[in-house]
Write a protein that holds these residues in place. Structure first.
Motif, mmCIF file in Angstrom:
data_model
loop_
_atom_site.group_PDB
_atom_site.id
_atom_site.type_symbol
_atom_site.label_atom_id
_atom_site.label_comp_id
_atom_site.label_asym_id
_atom_site.label_seq_id
_atom_site.Cartn_x
_atom_site.Cartn_y
_atom_site.Cartn_z
ATOM 1 N N THR A 43 -2.656 3.253 8.210
ATOM 2 C CA THR A 43 -3.469 2.437 8.899
ATOM 3 C C THR A 43 -3.283 0.904 8.406
ATOM 4 N N ASP A 44 -3.004 -0.120 9.467
ATOM 5 C CA ASP A 44 -3.039 -1.500 8.518
ATOM 6 C C ASP A 44 -3.449 -1.224 7.580
ATOM 7 N N ARG A 56 -5.244 10.370 -2.682
ATOM 8 C CA ARG A 56 -6.372 9.179 -2.734
ATOM 9 C C ARG A 56 -5.725 8.323 -1.809
ATOM 10 N N VAL A 57 -6.917 7.350 -1.904
ATOM 11 C CA VAL A 57 -6.054 6.651 -0.517
ATOM 12 C C VAL A 57 -6.228 5.568 -1.265
ATOM 13 N N VAL A 58 -5.149 4.433 -1.201
ATOM 14 C CA VAL A 58 -4.825 3.255 -1.389
ATOM 15 C C VAL A 58 -5.372 2.244 0.150
ATOM 16 N N ARG A 59 -5.869 1.259 -0.337
ATOM 17 C CA ARG A 59 -6.443 0.181 0.457
ATOM 18 C C ARG A 59 -5.467 -1.058 0.976
ATOM 19 N N ILE A 60 -5.316 -1.913 1.955
ATOM 20 C CA ILE A 60 -3.595 -2.390 1.811
ATOM 21 C C ILE A 60 -4.812 -3.675 2.705
ATOM 22 N N GLY A 61 -4.570 -4.746 2.818
ATOM 23 C CA GLY A 61 -5.216 -6.062 3.864
ATOM 24 C C GLY A 61 -4.670 -6.718 3.317
ATOM 25 N N ALA A 71 2.774 -0.102 6.097
ATOM 26 C CA ALA A 71 1.967 0.367 6.520
ATOM 27 C C ALA A 71 2.789 1.055 7.971
ATOM 28 N N GLN A 72 3.592 0.587 8.484
ATOM 29 C CA GLN A 72 5.026 1.402 9.538
ATOM 30 C C GLN A 72 6.112 1.483 8.379
ATOM 31 N N LEU A 73 6.416 1.365 7.355
ATOM 32 C CA LEU A 73 7.456 1.614 6.447
ATOM 33 C C LEU A 73 7.098 2.980 5.968
ATOM 34 N N VAL A 74 6.037 2.808 4.753
ATOM 35 C CA VAL A 74 5.083 4.314 4.468
ATOM 36 C C VAL A 74 5.632 5.236 5.713
ATOM 37 N N THR A 75 5.166 5.416 6.714
ATOM 38 C CA THR A 75 4.712 6.357 7.032
ATOM 39 C C THR A 75 6.264 6.417 7.925
ATOM 40 N N ARG A 76 7.438 5.313 8.193
ATOM 41 C CA ARG A 76 8.237 6.257 8.315
ATOM 42 C C ARG A 76 9.347 6.782 7.316
ATOM 43 N N VAL A 77 9.457 6.386 6.071
ATOM 44 C CA VAL A 77 10.223 6.259 5.258
ATOM 45 C C VAL A 77 9.495 7.728 4.518
ATOM 46 N N LEU A 102 8.315 1.609 -2.965
ATOM 47 C CA LEU A 102 6.798 1.316 -1.141
ATOM 48 C C LEU A 102 6.473 2.449 -2.453
ATOM 49 N N GLN A 103 7.024 3.613 -2.603
ATOM 50 C CA GLN A 103 5.709 4.402 -4.001
ATOM 51 C C GLN A 103 5.381 4.212 -5.502
ATOM 52 N N GLY A 104 6.369 2.852 -5.354
ATOM 53 C CA GLY A 104 5.462 2.233 -6.788
ATOM 54 C C GLY A 104 4.819 1.468 -6.414
ATOM 55 N N MET A 105 4.673 0.537 -5.359
ATOM 56 C CA MET A 105 3.444 -0.051 -4.583
ATOM 57 C C MET A 105 2.016 0.699 -4.692
ATOM 58 N N LEU A 106 2.573 1.690 -4.365
ATOM 59 C CA LEU A 106 1.659 2.769 -3.546
ATOM 60 C C LEU A 106 0.355 3.161 -5.241
#
Ligand SMILES: O=P(O)(O)OC[C@H]1O[C@H](O[C@H]2O[C@H](CO)[C@@H](O)[C@H](O)[C@H]2O)[C@H](O)[C@@H](O)[C@@H]1O
Ligand SMILES: O=c1ccn([C@@H]2O[C@H](COP(=O)(O)OP(=O)(O)O)[C@@H](O)[C@H]2O)c(=O)[nH]1
Length: 494
Positions: free
Chosen positions: A214-215, A223-228, A202-208, A181-185
């Motif tokens: 958010t989604d 930083r802010v990483v955007r996802i979609g 998003a759920q996994l990033v919060t949990r792990v 997850l960190q790699g992707m971020l």
């Protein structure tokens, strides 16, 4: 070292080392949808593609392909075994596809995954000009965004996952889930095929990682990483033009004759992969033959199954099982000169595929799980006369877009049999209405629309999108270049 302002990084280069039948050295278009999507998009764009050339040993020096610079990352025999065949295709691939086969976990594979990702990151850092945009592709390279950011914080980094991103219950099985997850971020934008995948992430990033997510946005450090979701597509007009070519139309007529002029042709085109639902489809077809709902003289099934990842045990077992079943069905239901199933494992070029798409009254695309499935979109684009029925699994990414297809749950054998019969017996008016709607969708949502939406989200200045060049010529499937003397031909696929 020449540098580029746009760098695409993918496990595979768009061309793959291949031995021609006459023994000459040639490079063919690499298998699979990632290359089908990105290759036409990048042609004649000043960009560098960083990737692996499909063999082992020293990296060959390749010429530019359609104006795009090829930068080869070498893989040793151990890298191929532990990174590509191991962690990528025997751990992540099954896990990300609903664990329809059991994922395997080995510490040596994880070490190779880190090592090879680092090599890709270093190669990319060398060829990216200051402030360049780098677009990293797929599950083989999930650590690259983070590793690249550490080397080159000046870059704008995007990551796109072509396969499904699994729900937390499955992803949590991974021993090194936090690192992945960190790699992707490390990316500025993480793209998925479907909104559900972005939600899972998003759920996994919060949990792990206990990060605010958010989604759409995730906060990490400063930083802010955007996802979609950015559903990938095809070059719709190119496939239409190919299918409308007189030689392709003539080839389609000839193919129909060669198939014995049946009343109806059902076609499936898959990489030989357990995610594609080939066995379930064969079982349904065999039961329809047994019950007399489908008759060999009336209807033929053409199954193209392009060999894939041939040294991975699960793929070898799958191929044996499929071939045994095709043999059994042909033995039981075929007649002399009239097999029930025409089974083909050689890779076809795009003109031949377009001809096959034109012949098929029903296209059966029934994967158990698929990130997208471009074959389904290609079939729709090739039906230039608005005829033909698309039978489509609910579990292919494509189903979220092509809702006018005959949708089916491939795990439900009775449902699958019924759906095949419905697609075979439906009225021409119904298929035409559905096909028109799907073709209109693909005109709006083609590969350029995909690139525009992703790249303009990554690079808000819009400069990048305007650099993608529009070309109307059809790219060649084969490129002949000299093979380096020290090149080994250890193969990773068919
Ligand atoms: O490189 P291989 O191991 O030979 O596999 C071929 C490709 O398979 C996968 O394709 C995915 O991408 C397609 C385009 O987005 C999508 O339609 C399909 O559903 C996916 O399975 C894989 O993700 C690629 O990296 C491989 O190159
Ligand atoms: O003999 C073949 C079989 C398939 N394909 C291409 O391989 C891609 C398969 O992509 P898809 O997204 O359907 O699935 P993937 O193999 O990437 O999982 C499509 O563009 C097909 O046209 C091909 O060129 N020759």
């Amino acid at each position: 070292m020449r540098q580029s302002s746009l760098v695409v990084v993918a496990n595979r280069l768009p061309i793959d080392d291949n031995q021609a039948p006459d023994g000459a050295c040639e490079w063919r278009r690499s298998p699979g949808g990632l290359v089908s999507a990105l290759h036409p998009l990048l042609r004649h764009t000043p960009a560098t593609w960083v990737g692996w050339a499909g063999g082992t040993g020293p990296a060959p020096t390749l010429p530019d392909v359609d104006g795009v610079r090829m930068h080869t990352v070498p893989l040793s025999h151990e890298d191929l075994r532990d990174h590509y065949e191991g962690f990528s295709n025997a751990t992540l691939w099954p896990l990300y596809h609903d664990a329809v086969e059991q994922p395997e976990h080995h510490r040596r594979w994880w070490e190779a995954y880190q090592r090879v990702n680092q090599r890709f990151a270093e190669a990319t850092a060398e060829v990216a000009e200051p402030g360049a945009v780098v677009w990293v592709q797929d599950y083989h390279l999930q650590l690259v965004p983070g590793q690249l950011r550490a080397l080159r914080p000046d870059l704008r980094i995007g990551f796109f996952l072509h396969v499904p991103f699994p729900p937390p219950e499955l992803f949590m099985q991974l021993p090194r889930r936090a690192e992945l997850l960190q790699g992707m971020l490390g990316a500025d934008l993480v793209g998925f095929q479907r909104a559900q995948a972005a939600h899972n992430f998003a759920q996994l990033v919060t949990r792990v990682l206990e990060l605010p997510a958010t989604d759409r946005r995730i906060g990490i450090d400063d930083r802010v990483v955007r996802i979609g979701a950015f559903p990938v597509s095809i070059d719709t007009t190119e496939m239409e033009a190919l299918a409308a070519r007189p030689d392709v139309a003539a080839r389609a007529r000839r193919l129909r004759q060669d198939l014995g002029d049946p009343r109806q042709v059902i076609l499936s085109v898959d990489r030989m992969d357990y995610t594609k639902g080939i066995e379930q489809r064969l079982k349904a077809y065999s039961e329809l033959l047994a019950s007399g709902d489908v008759k060999v003289r009336d209807t033929v099934l053409v199954q193209v199954a392009m060999p894939s990842r041939e040294r991975v045990g699960q793929y070898q077992i799958l191929r044996e099982r499929i071939e045994r079943e095709v043999g059994r069905i042909n033995g039981e239901y075929g007649r002399v000169g009239e097999p029930a199933i025409h089974y083909l494992t050689q890779p076809f070029d795009r003109a031949e595929l377009a001809a096959l798409y034109r012949v098929a009254d029903v296209m059966a695309v029934t994967p158990l799980r698929d990130g997208m499935n471009l074959v389904a979109k290609e079939y729709v684009a090739a039906r230039v006369d608005d005829t033909g029925a698309l039978l489509l699994s609910e579990f292919a990414g494509t189903a979220a877009e092509l809702s006018q297809a005959y949708l089916v749950n491939p795990h439900d054998l009775e449902g699958l049999k019924q759906a095949i019969c419905t697609a075979l017996r439906t009225s021409p008016a119904d298929t035409t209405e559905r096909m028109r709607a799907m073709r209109a969708h693909l005109h709006q949502h083609d590969i350029r629309a995909w690139a525009r939406s992703y790249l303009s989200a990554l690079d808000e200045s819009g400069a990048l999108v305007s650099r993608l060049t529009r070309t109307d010529d059809t790219p060649d499937d084969t490129i002949r270049v000299p093979r380096p003397a020290d090149r080994t031909t250890e193969r990773a696929t068919g």
